[in-house]
Design an enzyme around this catalytic site. Structure first.
Site, PDB file in Angstrom:
ATOM      1  N   ALA A  48       0.816  -1.217   0.000  1.00  0.00           N
ATOM      2  CA  ALA A  48       0.000   0.000   0.000  1.00  0.00           C
ATOM      3  C   ALA A  48       0.848   1.265   0.000  1.00  0.00           C
ATOM      4  CB  ALA A  48      -0.924  -0.007   1.218  1.00  0.00           C
ATOM      5  N   ASP A  49       2.153   1.113  -0.065  1.00  0.00           N
ATOM      6  CA  ASP A  49       3.040   2.267   0.068  1.00  0.00           C
ATOM      7  C   ASP A  49       2.884   3.279  -1.075  1.00  0.00           C
ATOM      8  OD1 ASP A  49       5.576   3.387   1.437  1.00  0.00           O
ATOM      9  OD2 ASP A  49       6.075   3.339  -0.691  1.00  0.00           O
ATOM     10  N   VAL A  50       2.721   4.531  -0.716  1.00  0.00           N
ATOM     11  CA  VAL A  50       2.534   5.585  -1.713  1.00  0.00           C
ATOM     12  C   VAL A  50       3.769   5.771  -2.583  1.00  0.00           C
ATOM     13  CG1 VAL A  50       1.978   8.015  -2.021  1.00  0.00           C
ATOM     14  CG2 VAL A  50       0.981   6.763  -0.162  1.00  0.00           C
ATOM     15  N   LEU A  89       5.934   3.513  -3.391  1.00  0.00           N
ATOM     16  CA  LEU A  89       5.944   2.380  -4.322  1.00  0.00           C
ATOM     17  C   LEU A  89       5.012   2.671  -5.503  1.00  0.00           C
ATOM     18  CD1 LEU A  89       6.673  -0.739  -4.785  1.00  0.00           C
ATOM     19  CD2 LEU A  89       4.492  -1.186  -3.684  1.00  0.00           C
ATOM     20  N   TRP A 123      11.964   2.461  -4.653  1.00  0.00           N
ATOM     21  CA  TRP A 123      12.132   3.676  -3.845  1.00  0.00           C
ATOM     22  C   TRP A 123      13.383   4.435  -4.298  1.00  0.00           C
ATOM     23  CZ3 TRP A 123      11.124   1.222   1.665  1.00  0.00           C
ATOM     24  CH2 TRP A 123       9.744   1.090   1.856  1.00  0.00           C
TER      25      TRP A 123
END
Length: 302
Positions: A255-257, A259, A297
């Site tokens: 769910a990482d923004v 990413l 990242w």
DNA sequence: ATCCAGGGTATTT
DNA sequence: AAATACCATGGA
């Protein structure tokens, strides 16, 4: 762990596929970073392991990393701990060539792996630090996260003054367990975040979770469940900690923004990818999702 | 001024 | 089980 103890300094032999330059790129990513300093490619890091304080001076030679001790020569066991710390910090235990082999299946990863060859995960050997840093970073931009961390460390961490510079230690959970929510709100932490942070400190003070207890879990899922049982630790935070502290290569903060933004860019999309699209691509990263995420990242601070 | 940021919990449907 | 509301702050 492949290293030699020369008493006054340590020599850590580098594994295959290791780029010191890429480590520096990561370590240099914020001017607000307070837990290490870099001067002409030499890294200074103040650590406390097994009740011994050590200032590490880390430099690179073609096939090894040298660790010197500017303060005084630590005990033999402390030197061993220092070597282990550096080894773990730069994730030297991973078989990166295996990741590269797997990455060939995915065009995006293939490109990133070529571009950032030798980039290793820069980890956080200290569990408390990893948890708190992840919680600080929840739902705020990275610059502000670094600002909050700096204030947090400067208020509650221990400091070493040496040769006109200050070196900071991340606060201990014992200390944070004893502060009040108001103490953190003064530093612009939200009420909720202050609750989470002090809560984590208390859980760790009570010995309910240790790095060792997590390492003893049978698998990734069990370790993740144990972390998510802590208030303030959701799936994203748990996966972040599993990848940066416990070295689970299959940990995947999906769910990482960051990413999402990296994938949007790498895929040439006008919008962020959907969960389905992410899962579809990530199927190629089996068992190496954490490294794939880290490389994505990396692509964000070109 | 407006949108968004390395999310999570509590509440409602 | 799955959607929604709310949290609450600074950066760009």
């Amino acid at each position: 762990m492949n290293w030699m103890d020369h008493e006054s300094y340590l020599e850590i032999k580098l594994p295959q596929a290791f780029s010191y330059e890429e480590c520096l790129v990561f370590l240099n990513r914020s001017d607000l970073e307070i837990l290490h300093q870099i001067v002409d490619g030499v890294i200074y890091k103040f650590i406390k392991v097994e009740k011994e304080f050590m200032l590490l001076k880390i430099s690179y030679t073609p096939h090894s990393i040298q660790v010197e001790f500017p303060l005084s020569t630590p005990s033999e066991s402390a030197r061993k701990s220092a070597a282990a710390y550096v080894w773990e910090w730069f994730d030297m235990g991973q078989d990166l060539p295996s990741f590269y082999e797997a990455a060939c299946r995915c065009d995006i990863m293939k490109r990133l792996v070529y571009k950032y060859n030798g980039l290793r995960m820069v980890c956080m050997p200290d569990l408390f630090e990893a948890l708190i840093w992840a919680i600080i970073g929840q739902q705020i931009n990275l610059t502000f996260a670094y600002t909050l961390k700096k204030r947090f460390v400067e208020h509650f961490g221990e400091c070493l003054a040496f040769e006109g510079r200050k070196f900071w230690l991340f606060p201990s959970y014992e200390r944070i367990a004893s502060i009040d929510i108001e103490d953190l709100k003064k530093l612009q932490f939200t009420n909720r975040k202050a609750e989470y942070i002090i809560g984590v400190a208390k859980v760790m003070s009570d010995g309910k979770i240790t790095k060792g207890s997590l390492q003893q879990k049978n698998d990734y899922q069990q370790a993740k469940q144990a972390l998510m049982a802590i208030r303030g630790v959701g799936a994203w935070t748990a996966d972040y900690v599993l990848m940066k502290c416990l070295h689970y290569n299959c940990a995947f903060p999906i769910a990482d923004v960051g990413l999402h933004n990296a994938l949007k860019q790498q895929m040439g999309l006008e919008r962020k990818p959907t969960l389905e699209e992410i899962n579809h691509i990530a199927a190629n990263w089996q068992d190496w999702q954490a490294y794939a995420t880290f490389y994505l990242w990396r692509s964000l601070y070109e």
